[in-house]
Design an enzyme around this catalytic site. Structure first.
Site, PDB file in Angstrom:
ATOM      1  N   SER A 106      33.244  39.209  16.853  1.00  0.00           N
ATOM      2  CA  SER A 106      32.493  38.290  17.724  1.00  0.00           C
ATOM      3  C   SER A 106      31.004  38.422  17.378  1.00  0.00           C
ATOM      4  CB  SER A 106      32.731  38.729  19.172  1.00  0.00           C
ATOM      5  OG  SER A 106      31.750  38.242  20.047  1.00  0.00           O
ATOM      6  N   TYR A 134      33.656  44.242  26.367  1.00  0.00           N
ATOM      7  CA  TYR A 134      34.023  43.293  25.306  1.00  0.00           C
ATOM      8  C   TYR A 134      33.274  43.639  24.018  1.00  0.00           C
ATOM      9  CZ  TYR A 134      34.719  38.701  23.053  1.00  0.00           C
ATOM     10  OH  TYR A 134      35.040  37.692  22.183  1.00  0.00           O
TER      11      TYR A 134
HETATM   12  P1  NDP Z   1      41.712  31.772  24.081  1.00  0.00           P
HETATM   13  O1  NDP Z   1      41.574  32.251  25.481  1.00  0.00           O
HETATM   14  O2  NDP Z   1      41.741  30.326  23.795  1.00  0.00           O
HETATM   15  O3  NDP Z   1      42.966  32.461  23.377  1.00  0.00           O
HETATM   16  C1  NDP Z   1      43.249  33.807  23.561  1.00  0.00           C
HETATM   17  C2  NDP Z   1      44.619  34.071  22.997  1.00  0.00           C
HETATM   18  O4  NDP Z   1      44.926  35.465  23.148  1.00  0.00           O
HETATM   19  C3  NDP Z   1      45.690  33.271  23.717  1.00  0.00           C
HETATM   20  O5  NDP Z   1      46.515  32.700  22.730  1.00  0.00           O
HETATM   21  C4  NDP Z   1      46.438  34.323  24.518  1.00  0.00           C
HETATM   22  O6  NDP Z   1      47.804  33.977  24.588  1.00  0.00           O
HETATM   23  C5  NDP Z   1      46.223  35.573  23.687  1.00  0.00           C
HETATM   24  N1  NDP Z   1      46.297  36.798  24.492  1.00  0.00           N
HETATM   25  C6  NDP Z   1      45.434  37.242  25.438  1.00  0.00           C
HETATM   26  N2  NDP Z   1      45.888  38.385  25.980  1.00  0.00           N
HETATM   27  C7  NDP Z   1      47.058  38.671  25.356  1.00  0.00           C
HETATM   28  C8  NDP Z   1      48.013  39.713  25.484  1.00  0.00           C
HETATM   29  N3  NDP Z   1      47.857  40.706  26.365  1.00  0.00           N
HETATM   30  N4  NDP Z   1      49.098  39.691  24.694  1.00  0.00           N
HETATM   31  C9  NDP Z   1      49.278  38.681  23.807  1.00  0.00           C
HETATM   32  N5  NDP Z   1      48.426  37.675  23.627  1.00  0.00           N
HETATM   33  C10 NDP Z   1      47.328  37.665  24.412  1.00  0.00           C
HETATM   34  O7  NDP Z   1      40.486  32.475  23.315  1.00  0.00           O
HETATM   35  P2  NDP Z   1      39.813  32.230  21.889  1.00  0.00           P
HETATM   36  O8  NDP Z   1      40.680  31.443  21.013  1.00  0.00           O
HETATM   37  O9  NDP Z   1      38.438  31.826  22.158  1.00  0.00           O
HETATM   38  O10 NDP Z   1      39.756  33.751  21.382  1.00  0.00           O
HETATM   39  C11 NDP Z   1      40.504  34.228  20.294  1.00  0.00           C
HETATM   40  C12 NDP Z   1      39.791  35.447  19.729  1.00  0.00           C
HETATM   41  O11 NDP Z   1      38.502  35.073  19.277  1.00  0.00           O
HETATM   42  C13 NDP Z   1      39.582  36.565  20.757  1.00  0.00           C
HETATM   43  O12 NDP Z   1      39.744  37.816  20.126  1.00  0.00           O
HETATM   44  C14 NDP Z   1      38.137  36.365  21.167  1.00  0.00           C
HETATM   45  O13 NDP Z   1      37.558  37.542  21.631  1.00  0.00           O
HETATM   46  C15 NDP Z   1      37.540  35.909  19.851  1.00  0.00           C
HETATM   47  N6  NDP Z   1      36.263  35.223  19.984  1.00  0.00           N
HETATM   48  C16 NDP Z   1      36.152  34.016  20.628  1.00  0.00           C
HETATM   49  C17 NDP Z   1      34.924  33.386  20.715  1.00  0.00           C
HETATM   50  C18 NDP Z   1      34.733  32.072  21.372  1.00  0.00           C
HETATM   51  O14 NDP Z   1      33.581  31.610  21.462  1.00  0.00           O
HETATM   52  N7  NDP Z   1      35.766  31.409  21.833  1.00  0.00           N
HETATM   53  C19 NDP Z   1      33.718  34.002  20.154  1.00  0.00           C
HETATM   54  C20 NDP Z   1      33.953  35.260  19.506  1.00  0.00           C
HETATM   55  C21 NDP Z   1      35.175  35.832  19.434  1.00  0.00           C
HETATM   56  P3  NDP Z   1      48.705  34.170  25.940  1.00  0.00           P
HETATM   57  O15 NDP Z   1      47.859  33.695  27.071  1.00  0.00           O
HETATM   58  O16 NDP Z   1      49.925  33.399  25.694  1.00  0.00           O
HETATM   59  O17 NDP Z   1      48.985  35.633  26.014  1.00  0.00           O
END
Ligand code: NDP
Length: 254
Positions: free
Chosen positions: A144, A157
């Site tokens: 991130s 985080y």
């Molecule tokens: P979303 O909230 O859109 O997606 C998060 C994903 O993680 C979902 O598919 C969710 O699936 C899955 N997830 C969360 N907890 C669990 C769990 N316990 N077990 C399995 N799956 C899990 O977020 P983003 O797409 O934005 O984020 C994706 C990655 O990118 C993360 O690591 C985030 O920190 C990182 N990121 C995002 C940024 C942004 O601006 N959006 C910036 C920097 C980094 P489900 O709910 O089905 O479990």
């Protein structure tokens, strides 16, 4: 182009059912990989797998809560059972709880560490023997801007996202001899479910991001298809231990 061709490769994308994970999964699928979508929400995962199949790829949805070590290890075994191999692991699942540092409970701290960091350790640890036996593999970890910067509302985080970069570097060094490349992607501010609440609740965030991002826009999950294919393909075979910002220039704005 052959150097980006993923035909016959098998990928796991945690959190591949939405946001950045699905953006990466779409890229991998379009380059020819079979993709396992791993998330908790079975309905969303099945829908995402269906979408990848519609792109012409083989895909499957496997339910996993990445906080559960046993479930992570079963995900690796189940993928091997169904697809015969694993070439690409994308450790993307992640959450954020936004508070001031003094406001977090230990349970909230642990939830973030378990989801964002420990899961990547467990899955990488479990996939290693398979990748080694196959003669190589690619691990892509998601950091991130908080791998680089500090924000008042991202203490735990930021700890997970700084930690994942250092973990990737150590694995990259340890496993280079096994032809396993481990790299991090550092997304800028991307329009997904994760940031939508922050955008609504943190006053001025939307405008601050726009003002600081030279590209002049928030990122989109589709912006991650290219980097996923690059880091998963032979095109990046001499690249390991890096942390690549995909941020529209946010991290180099002076
Ligand atoms: P979303 O909230 O859109 O997606 C998060 C994903 O993680 C979902 O598919 C969710 O699936 C899955 N997830 C969360 N907890 C669990 C769990 N316990 N077990 C399995 N799956 C899990 O977020 P983003 O797409 O934005 O984020 C994706 C990655 O990118 C993360 O690591 C985030 O920190 C990182 N990121 C995002 C940024 C942004 O601006 N959006 C910036 C920097 C980094 P489900 O709910 O089905 O479990």
């Amino acid at each position: 182009m052959k150097m980006f061709d993923l035909t016959g490769r098998v990928a796991i994308v945690t959190g591949g059912n939405g946001g950045i994970g699905l953006g990466m999964a779409r890229g991998l699928a379009q380059a020819g990989a079979s993709v396992v979508v791993a998330g908790r929400n079975a309905e969303k995962s099945a829908q995402a797998a269906g979408e990848l199949e519609a792109l012409g790829a083989k895909a499957a949805a496997i339910a996993v809560d990445v906080r559960d070590e046993g479930a992570c290890r079963r995900l690796i075994e189940e993928t091997i059972r169904r697809f015969g191999r694993i070439d690409i692991l994308v450790n993307n699942a992640g959450i954020n709880i936004r508070k001031q540092p003094q406001e977090y409970s230990l349970d909230e701290w642990r939830e973030m560490i378990d989801t964002n960091l420990t899961s990547a350790f467990v899955l990488s640890n479990a996939v290693y023997p398979h990748m080694k036996a196959q003669g190589g593999g690619k691990i892509i970890d998601i950091g991130s801007m908080m791998s680089i910067f500090g924000a008042s509302f991202t203490g735990p985080y930021g700890a997970t996202k700084g930690g994942i970069v250092q973990m990737a570097r150590a694995m990259a060094v340890a496993w280079a001899k096994d032809n396993i490349q481990v790299n991090c992607v550092l997304p800028g501010w991307i329009d997904t479910e994760l940031t939508r609440t922050g955008r609504q609740n943190i006053e001025g965030l939307h405008e601050r991001v726009l003002g600081r991002t030279p590209a002049g826009r928030w990122g989109d999950p589709a912006d991650f298809a290219g980097i996923a294919v690059f880091l998963a393909s032979p095109a990046s075979d001499f690249l390991t231990g890096t942390a690549i910002p995909v941020d529209g220039g946010y991290s180099v704005q002076g």
